[in-house]
Design a protein around this motif. Sequence first.
Motif, PDB file in Angstrom:
ATOM      1  N   LYS A 172      73.795 119.642 110.677  1.00  0.00           N
ATOM      2  CA  LYS A 172      75.208 119.737 110.326  1.00  0.00           C
ATOM      3  C   LYS A 172      76.075 118.925 111.278  1.00  0.00           C
ATOM      4  N   ALA A 173      75.709 118.891 112.555  1.00  0.00           N
ATOM      5  CA  ALA A 173      76.470 118.105 113.530  1.00  0.00           C
ATOM      6  C   ALA A 173      76.401 116.622 113.209  1.00  0.00           C
ATOM      7  N   CYS A 174      75.234 116.159 112.778  1.00  0.00           N
ATOM      8  CA  CYS A 174      75.077 114.743 112.426  1.00  0.00           C
ATOM      9  C   CYS A 174      75.887 114.388 111.188  1.00  0.00           C
ATOM     10  N   GLY A 175      76.098 115.337 110.305  1.00  0.00           N
ATOM     11  CA  GLY A 175      76.886 115.090 109.109  1.00  0.00           C
ATOM     12  C   GLY A 175      78.376 115.151 109.353  1.00  0.00           C
ATOM     13  N   GLU A 176      78.786 115.879 110.367  1.00  0.00           N
ATOM     14  CA  GLU A 176      80.218 115.994 110.657  1.00  0.00           C
ATOM     15  C   GLU A 176      80.706 114.889 111.588  1.00  0.00           C
ATOM     16  N   SER A 177      79.972 114.656 112.671  1.00  0.00           N
ATOM     17  CA  SER A 177      80.378 113.614 113.626  1.00  0.00           C
ATOM     18  C   SER A 177      79.147 113.105 114.353  1.00  0.00           C
ATOM     19  N   PRO A 178      78.484 112.088 113.809  1.00  0.00           N
ATOM     20  CA  PRO A 178      77.258 111.595 114.437  1.00  0.00           C
ATOM     21  C   PRO A 178      77.479 111.050 115.846  1.00  0.00           C
ATOM     22  N   GLN A 179      78.655 110.450 116.104  1.00  0.00           N
ATOM     23  CA  GLN A 179      78.922 109.938 117.444  1.00  0.00           C
ATOM     24  C   GLN A 179      78.973 111.074 118.462  1.00  0.00           C
ATOM     25  N   VAL A 234      75.545 119.998  93.805  1.00  0.00           N
ATOM     26  CA  VAL A 234      75.817 120.093  95.248  1.00  0.00           C
ATOM     27  C   VAL A 234      77.316 120.126  95.493  1.00  0.00           C
ATOM     28  N   ILE A 235      78.060 119.284  94.774  1.00  0.00           N
ATOM     29  CA  ILE A 235      79.521 119.277  94.925  1.00  0.00           C
ATOM     30  C   ILE A 235      80.111 120.586  94.399  1.00  0.00           C
ATOM     31  N   PHE A 236      79.629 121.017  93.236  1.00  0.00           N
ATOM     32  CA  PHE A 236      80.097 122.282  92.659  1.00  0.00           C
ATOM     33  C   PHE A 236      79.846 123.438  93.620  1.00  0.00           C
ATOM     34  N   GLY A 237      78.695 123.419  94.298  1.00  0.00           N
ATOM     35  CA  GLY A 237      78.325 124.495  95.204  1.00  0.00           C
ATOM     36  C   GLY A 237      78.928 124.409  96.585  1.00  0.00           C
ATOM     37  N   ARG A 238      79.826 123.426  96.814  1.00  0.00           N
ATOM     38  CA  ARG A 238      80.504 123.293  98.111  1.00  0.00           C
ATOM     39  C   ARG A 238      79.510 123.177  99.275  1.00  0.00           C
ATOM     40  N   TRP A 239      78.349 122.577  99.003  1.00  0.00           N
ATOM     41  CA  TRP A 239      77.330 122.377 100.034  1.00  0.00           C
ATOM     42  C   TRP A 239      76.853 123.703 100.648  1.00  0.00           C
ATOM     43  N   GLU A 292      85.885 117.062  96.406  1.00  0.00           N
ATOM     44  CA  GLU A 292      84.730 117.300  97.260  1.00  0.00           C
ATOM     45  C   GLU A 292      85.134 118.107  98.489  1.00  0.00           C
ATOM     46  N   ALA A 293      85.923 119.149  98.280  1.00  0.00           N
ATOM     47  CA  ALA A 293      86.335 119.996  99.390  1.00  0.00           C
ATOM     48  C   ALA A 293      85.119 120.622 100.052  1.00  0.00           C
ATOM     49  N   GLY A 294      85.071 120.529 101.363  1.00  0.00           N
ATOM     50  CA  GLY A 294      83.974 121.125 102.111  1.00  0.00           C
ATOM     51  C   GLY A 294      82.828 120.184 102.403  1.00  0.00           C
ATOM     52  N   LYS A 295      82.934 118.931 101.956  1.00  0.00           N
ATOM     53  CA  LYS A 295      81.822 118.004 102.185  1.00  0.00           C
ATOM     54  C   LYS A 295      81.770 117.610 103.660  1.00  0.00           C
ATOM     55  N   PRO A 296      80.577 117.228 104.178  1.00  0.00           N
ATOM     56  CA  PRO A 296      80.461 116.754 105.560  1.00  0.00           C
ATOM     57  C   PRO A 296      81.372 115.560 105.806  1.00  0.00           C
ATOM     58  N   ALA A 297      82.018 115.533 106.948  1.00  0.00           N
ATOM     59  CA  ALA A 297      83.040 114.518 107.227  1.00  0.00           C
ATOM     60  C   ALA A 297      82.477 113.109 107.260  1.00  0.00           C
ATOM     61  N   ALA A 298      81.232 112.956 107.718  1.00  0.00           N
ATOM     62  CA  ALA A 298      80.644 111.620 107.859  1.00  0.00           C
ATOM     63  C   ALA A 298      79.723 111.269 106.700  1.00  0.00           C
ATOM     64  N   LEU A 299      79.818 111.987 105.593  1.00  0.00           N
ATOM     65  CA  LEU A 299      78.912 111.753 104.471  1.00  0.00           C
ATOM     66  C   LEU A 299      79.065 110.340 103.924  1.00  0.00           C
ATOM     67  N   GLY A 300      77.944 109.632 103.833  1.00  0.00           N
ATOM     68  CA  GLY A 300      77.936 108.293 103.265  1.00  0.00           C
ATOM     69  C   GLY A 300      78.235 107.186 104.239  1.00  0.00           C
TER      70      GLY A 300
END
Length: 309
Positions: A172-179, A234-239, A292-300
């Motif tokens: 989850k940390a890598c998806g939110e802010s990998p840096q 996945v989007i419907f389920g809010r991750w 896409e509310a709730g998606k990881p910040a760094a997704l894609g």
Amino acid sequence: MLEFLGIVLSGGIRLCIPFLLAALGENLTEKSGVRNLGLEGIILASGFGSFYVAYLTGSAGLGLGAGLAVGAAIGASLALVVVRLGANQLITGVMVTILCTGLSSFLYSRFFSSAVITPLPGFKAVHIPGLSQLPVVGRLLFGQNILVYVAMALVPLFAVFLSRTKLGLKIKACGESPQTAETAGIEVYHIRYFALILGSMMSGLAGSYLVLADAKWFSHGMSAGRGWIALAIVIFGRWRPPLVLLGAFLYGAIYALQVGLQAVGINVIPYQFLLMLPYLAILVTLVASQGEAGKPAALGRPFRRSRYN
């Protein structure tokens, strides 16, 4: 009426499993910051791998292992391209789907164009003693094949894994802010490799289910858009795995409903409209989910390792 509802419920449970398996895997992958648009192709390629090995060996277990291996191999290849080399995730995923779709169709036509169609050795229904004898819901809920029970058990396991374990929190940390994760000493590349390979194996399991537990055979394009629908789930389920399960069951029930309506001969609604129902439901639920509310910040977003490390 009750019989018809029972058929829809039972069919919904059985048909939701490919959606659920692929969506759970994609949920994990996206939590790490990588979006895999190759699900449709992975389902098809793994389905053919399962079919080919089960056909040759007569073993459903070996066929299942082959499907998982194909999914892992495609996931590792994807990880090399999009994680290590930083290629565009959307374009790469679409190319994987096109490649796997064409390759699976070519190999099937090449080796089985004149083969006698015989049922594969698949996974049979397992009736849980006591529970399967319950009135109304007994056979519907507790008379499924083993892969259905495995898929349902994976929902709480994935939820606990992502929220309660050290590795899950790293993902989850890598998806939110990998840096930030890198600064904290987390190997972002390794984590994303792991998530993408495991997520692809889950899509491989979905393909194996279609072949070994549902159709008991392979056919061209048998995934029928399930990979794309899994992305929407996945989007419907809010991750969140529990909501992913809900979305998967809703789509499975819609599939079962359109099949059931055609089976009972309801001619008031054109069958073409019934075939559209699952895809129409995608549009409705995506609009209702408000983006896409709730998606990881760094997704894609590709990650580049800091030059100071």
